[in-house]
Design an enzyme around this catalytic site. Structure first.
Site: not given
Length: 260
Positions: A132-133, A191
């Site tokens: 995700h990062e 996100e």
């Protein structure tokens, strides 16, 4: 995951981190966030890259980094074997021995994982967080957020270039920039995009993307042991966590990664 940070209470920290890991992530030298840049200026990609490197180097100097032969480093190296770049951006990984539960990735591909996050995540979950990062990096979310901080943030006019050479930053300014790397503010849309980009990245590296949904689930379960302020800090700019879990799980099921 808005830096996927969970500032644990003392009791929880004792559970998830070895007693020897008593350090808290160090940004104490950061300057007051009230000082604004004196004027707008043009910032080249090369200058911004220099500022990112300075900030990452500052964090590595001011936090306890696990040794090359440390157990956390060996585990992370095993999990990320073969993961050397993200869309041409070279990646480098280090573990900070701190009690905070966090992981973040910088525009230059520097990925920093906190030991206490590793304590509570299994391998697939940890890779889900890292994926995700990295998604924020490949989509240039982190680069845009960092550039915004440089252009408008607490760096006074010292950040403005002089004769095409980026100004040297003070310890205090480096602390402020380092904080912006960790606590970058992303929109709900960003996100969700990072979830999908991270999912695709993990699949491309032969990893199980379902670990991302399980990591979200685990963080959600930890909400009960934290203050409301902490929960708001973790998820204030996020879509509902349950919806994110459902979205990633549905993708993983469709792709055959979920069989139950």
């Amino acid at each position: 995951m808005k830096r996927i940070i969970l500032a644990m209470c003392a009791a929880m920290a004792m559970i998830v981190a070895p007693t020897s890991l008593s350090a808290q992530f160090n940004l104490k030298k950061a300057a007051s966030a009230g000082i604004k840049a004196a004027k707008a200026f043009t910032l080249t990609d090369a200058q911004m890259a220099d500022y990112v490197k300075e900030s990452v180097d500052w964090m590595d100097r001011n936090n306890k980094v696990d040794a090359e032969d440390g157990e956390y480093t060996k585990r992370l190296r095993r999990l990320t074997e073969g993961i050397t770049d993200a869309d041409g951006i070279p990646l480098n990984f280090k573990v900070y021995l701190v009690i905070d539960v966090n992981a973040f990735a910088c525009p230059d591909g520097s990925v920093r994982v906190f030991s206490s996050l590793m304590d509570i995540m299994d391998d697939d979950e940890l890779l889900g967080v890292i994926g995700h990062e990295i998604g924020h990096v490949t989509l240039h979310h982190s680069k845009k957020a960092f550039k915004t901080e440089l252009m408008t943030g607490a760096l006074k006019d010292a950040v403005a270039s002089a004769g095409g050479v980026a100004a040297k930053l003070t310890e205090s300014q480096l602390g402020t920039l380092s904080e912006s790397l960790i606590n970058a503010k992303y929109s709900q849309k960003q996100e969700l995009e990072a979830d999908d980009s991270g999912y695709d990245f993990l699949v491309s590296k032969g990893k199980n993307p379902y670990g991302m949904a399980r990591a979200f689930q685990k963080l959600q379960e930890l909400e009960g042991g934290t203050s409301q302020n902490t929960i708001q800090k973790m998820f204030s700019s996020h879509p509902e966590t349950a919806k994110r879990i459902k979205h990633v799980t549905e993708r993983a099921r469709k792709d055959g990664y979920v069989t139950e």
